[in-house]
Design a protein around this motif. Structure first.
Motif, short mmCIF file in Angstrom:
data_model
loop_
_atom_site.label_atom_id
_atom_site.label_comp_id
_atom_site.label_asym_id
_atom_site.label_seq_id
_atom_site.Cartn_x
_atom_site.Cartn_y
_atom_site.Cartn_z
N LEU A 70 0.85 -1.18 0.00
CA LEU A 70 0.00 0.00 0.00
C LEU A 70 0.89 1.23 0.00
CD1 LEU A 70 -2.96 1.02 0.24
CD2 LEU A 70 -2.58 1.14 2.71
N SER A 71 0.68 2.09 -0.96
CA SER A 71 1.47 3.32 -1.03
C SER A 71 0.83 4.40 -0.17
CB SER A 71 1.56 3.80 -2.48
OG SER A 71 2.12 5.10 -2.54
N PRO A 72 1.64 5.17 0.53
CA PRO A 72 1.06 6.27 1.32
C PRO A 72 0.63 7.45 0.45
CG PRO A 72 3.46 6.22 1.56
CD PRO A 72 3.09 5.02 0.74
N GLU A 121 -8.13 6.09 -1.01
CA GLU A 121 -8.63 7.36 -0.49
C GLU A 121 -10.11 7.19 -0.18
OE1 GLU A 121 -8.23 10.59 -3.27
OE2 GLU A 121 -6.05 10.70 -3.04
N LEU A 141 1.20 -2.34 -6.58
CA LEU A 141 1.09 -1.24 -5.63
C LEU A 141 -0.38 -0.81 -5.56
CD1 LEU A 141 4.24 1.01 -6.27
CD2 LEU A 141 3.95 -0.88 -4.67
N ILE A 199 -6.84 2.23 -5.90
CA ILE A 199 -6.13 2.15 -7.18
C ILE A 199 -5.12 1.01 -7.07
CG2 ILE A 199 -4.70 3.38 -8.85
CD1 ILE A 199 -5.83 5.98 -7.74
N ASN A 237 -0.39 8.88 -3.79
CA ASN A 237 -0.97 8.45 -5.06
C ASN A 237 0.09 7.78 -5.94
OD1 ASN A 237 -2.78 8.07 -7.13
ND2 ASN A 237 -2.91 10.23 -7.72
N ILE A 238 -0.34 6.89 -6.80
CA ILE A 238 0.56 6.08 -7.61
C ILE A 238 0.30 6.29 -9.09
CG2 ILE A 238 0.93 4.33 -5.85
CD1 ILE A 238 -1.31 2.67 -6.99
N ASP A 239 1.25 5.87 -9.89
CA ASP A 239 1.09 5.93 -11.35
C ASP A 239 1.61 4.63 -11.95
OD1 ASP A 239 3.71 7.62 -10.56
OD2 ASP A 239 4.09 6.53 -12.41
#
Lengths: 335, 335, 335, 335
Positions: free
Chosen positions: A268-270, A289, A285, A298, A272-274
């Motif tokens: 889990l990324s703290p 929100e 990943l 996402i 936003n991811i791309d």
């Protein structure tokens, strides 16, 4: 380290090529044969041209029983046919990358060719769902690419029993998801700088996703509304999902972190991811929100790795009691 | 044909440049000035370099009142400030491409500088919603790019009063939507082959969309759940929308065809669509399918044309009683 | 295996990030510090976001002398300045990725800060040219990306003394060659689907190329006519070179195969090549054809790997008597 | 304005589609038929899907003699065959987009089918070379795409008789140059982010280029060394050319400006250029620099427009005494 003897059927296609890319650098792997009817006799690097200088392996027309595991990288529908026509010796484990055994996990094959008839049961090979079962399985049905990205976005909610409302999903895939055969929608002049929807509400992976969610949350019966898109890039799948859910954001984060704490590839990324963060890796990943009464998740994966051949190797590692990450600590391409 | 005298403020940016591209070939347009503080004195083709050989126009530091219409291509928030600081003579019509007057359509400006104080009212310039009002308007608030693509997907349903359930929207935009200023998310090394979500559930265009839907269907109060994506292409927006709706597919098709019958730029496609069909045109193409209890609509537009400068010219045509398509029969780039 | 203690200065940029990507999976590497003034205190994955889940390393504001090797990933001109201002302890080897010591290989630094003054000499770190010298070097000037691709295309000819005519070169580079700082030519809206020439006949890498060719063929004085292009992709350099040359094609092939026989990363392909074959690898692939009196050579490399950080690791391997391929058997991205 | 009655054979391919895109907006054009064997009966927009809403034209299986001009958009080799098999009435002018009559400009066809036998002579349709001859021609051989970009880079030098040394050329083309049929090198997964060389020193367009240069500079016999590249974009060709030449830069600029002064589509840029400046236009932009004893020229064109269908319409305009730019003042796509 004793090497695992490996056979690959269908090794001239995209997932077969990706499997070879992984296995030639895997410290415990030895490719006994890379079967291809169409390319038999050629060097692997004549088809998977990026492997020039990396391997002198040739495609073979023959298979052998002197292997520990057989990977099937043939088209959907052809894996079951292959196994029915070519009974595989008992001692050989099977990892099938097609969809043939994901929803219908039993294979029966008749006696013949010196083999007794028998049956094989396939465990659904999503380690974040079934790791313990995979470790003791004989045969693996490797999940679909969309199915992997979507399940990893939803499993913790199902495990917590809070998947009680319709889920709204958009998922965009790279062109390698469509395979090697040219088609109008894989023509560069058409696909570059383009996006399009296909199979809305009807993608074939929904069935295996629903099975998995029911496994964790029996009785799960909400709708999975999936709009798949064709993306104008070659690798990767990005999923956005949202649903009404009572969990607040902190609780949801805690749930996801807890669920994936012992899974090496899913994080889990703290922030936003791309999509490119995971390209050329076996990772997934996730990011979440909360907005109003909705939780949005996402998920990003590489469709050829965590969505196909990377996960197949991860499953092999589990089958053979290796560290799950063996041979899968891949340098991201990043750009 | 008597020419319309045109002033442009903010003409060195993306929408300003696109407006110039359109107006230099528009048979009834004469650009009196292309104002730019930062580029004054330069030839337009020194900034919009694709126009080399097409125009000898220069950017000017000066404006003039000897115009019929003023286009404002400045950043959000700056249009209102500009008009407050620079009262515009009564006879000049204004077409504002920013969001400043879309939701708050009244401008009051004080007396001064030889001008009496006064007020101006802006009509929301979506011809498929407000064509008759635009024809008699003095000032136009040109819609946002996402707002255009989404409204065109939903207006017929609102007009029929059947927009009674939450709408689920995904919309992916090209990089030109982010403007000319470099930023981490417009860096080529980051954006190429990438996708990412931004402003989920909170995009600023939702407000103007909701206003329009209420205009057609008073009391509309369902949620518009919008997941915007940054796409790895430069032009275009593709929207997928779905909602529970009682209309069957044939009735829905008839509704859309009827609604857009007299609108030259918006068409319902009988078959599935892809983004590049409309790139470099002022068109919006729509496609719909029914799945179970849900109606899905796809909408494609070029964010700089129908989503910005093309629609601004369409509005100008309406303001000056020209055929709506004048200067807007553009060759698609197609590939 | 005893680990090599590694310090990196300038680790928040593109080459620094790529170096970290390689070193965290390198079996003999331990990153002692990843210095960055701008990002100190952050996790590496907050800047190189693809590394989320792969490393918990943080950027540090401090350096240390408890290292075996120092990589300098700072901008051109800043490496020499850094070393003059921060004398590095005698026992530490230096691998500099800038151009500062490629053509001017001597550094003198004054006494001070507890250090005696001294001098360091940098060996030009192209293993296919200088492998034996690299093995015994203390300091390495890592070659430029264009310089690597072009030299590998020409070295065998210089070694054979047949580089006696002007060479005509075109080389197209990915956007990562231009670094992380946004600029008009790295803006996605500009660069996507675009090509442009820059620095024709004047690229700064020509000097180091000419030095190397002279090293193998003393008196080499022909022109190297280089037209560099900016490509619309993120990784890779493709070079086409041709010159009048008396070697027939078979002799030329034999010459190249012989020259590179013992070099693990550079291979002559029997068939034509395309850039993506080497992306995300440390390889260089070459292809040659004879046309009339001219020999044409094509060379492909990944500018961030064989053209920068991969080659830096290759040099580290040589400095520390490791197998040259350690940590560099990378899975190609292929697509 | 009296309309020109137009027939198109081969109208379902890329150049046929682009021709239709141009002609439906051309004020003097009327498409009498758009012939296609494979697509007869379908609406044009079912194949060229970007034309939905722009035209209700259908592909027809029939041709007609009630036309003023016939465009041939069939594959190389098929134009001559078509004309031999289908004698075209005397009053009809022919514009052939294939290479069949560029180097072998005479067609003889036997009597039959109610037609007398006869012959037709084709003028090479590069207006910047042959405008006066085109105006009085009956039949036009439309130049090749590479041939157009390269000739426009070199014609002024040939006209001045200073083309006395070997010319070194690199030219990169978009994927639409390869046509509609899928192939391994037009597969998105292969071509995206890729570059590759093809047909080095042997491109079929060299012959027509050489003929034109000899026309202006009789006895021209220097080598044209051309390395063509496949680019990872859909539209456009960028050429870089250089040669030893005694002209200084100012004289060269004056020569080019003078040569193209009366040509509306070809312009010398005072600053460096990039491919996208001309995409979706009929323009050619040129740029030149002097380096040492060499003159370098860069040329950019859109392969489907100035390199094919746009130039064909330009030729039609000349044949029918229209302003050369009629229907060709196209909005650049710019991004």
């Amino acid at each position: 380290m004793k090497k695992i003897n490996i056979g690959i059927v269908g090794s001239a296609g995209y997932t077969g090529g990706e499997l070879i890319r992984l296995l030639i650098n895997h410290p415990a792997a030895h490719i006994a044969f890379a079967h291809s009817q169409s390319q038999a006799g050629k060097y692997v690097y004549q088809v998977h041209t990026d492997l020039l200088g990396d391997t002198d392996l040739k495609f073979s027309a023959e298979t052998s029983e002197d292997i520990d595991v057989l990977f099937l990288c043939v088209g959907h529908g052809n894996a079951r046919k292959y196994l029915e026509a070519n009974p595989v010796a008992d001692h050989i484990r099977i990892i099938d990358l097609s969809q043939d055994f994901r929803n219908d996990p039993n294979l029966e094959f008749p006696a013949g060719g010196g083999q007794a008839g028998g049956a094989r049961h396939f465990v659904y090979g999503l380690p974040e769902l079934n790791r313990e079962a995979i470790k003791t399985a004989r045969n693996i049905a490797n999940p679909g690419c969309f199915a992997t990205g979507i399940q990893l976005a939803l499993l913790p909610l199902a495990a917590a029993g809070v998947l009680n409302n319709d889920v709204h999903l958009t998922a965009t895939t790279g062109s390698t998801g469509a395979g090697q055969a040219p088609s109008p929608t894989t023509h560069f002049s058409w696909r570059s700088n383009n996006l399009s929807v296909y199979k809305p509400f009807g993608h074939q992976h929904l069935k295996e996703i629903t099975r998995s969610l029911n496994q964790l949350q029996p009785g799960f019966g909400s709708s999975l509304n999936l709009i798949p898109y064709r993306g104008d890039f070659s690798r990767g799948i990005i999923v956005s999902a949202y649903l009404e859910c009572a969990l607040d954001e902190a609780a949801a984060r805690e749930l996801y972190e807890s669920y994936y704490r012992n899974h090496a590839f899913t994080h889990l990324s703290p922030v936003n991811i791309d999509l490119k963060q995971v390209v050329n890796t076996n990772k997934c990943l996730l990011y979440l929100e909360r907005h109003g009464d909705k939780l949005m998740i996402i998920s990003i994966t590489d469709n050829l790795l965590k969505g196909a051949s990377g996960q197949a190797v991860q499953n092999m590692n589990l089958l053979f009691a290796l560290d799950e990450q063996t041979g899968l600590r891949l340098k991201p391409s990043a750009f």
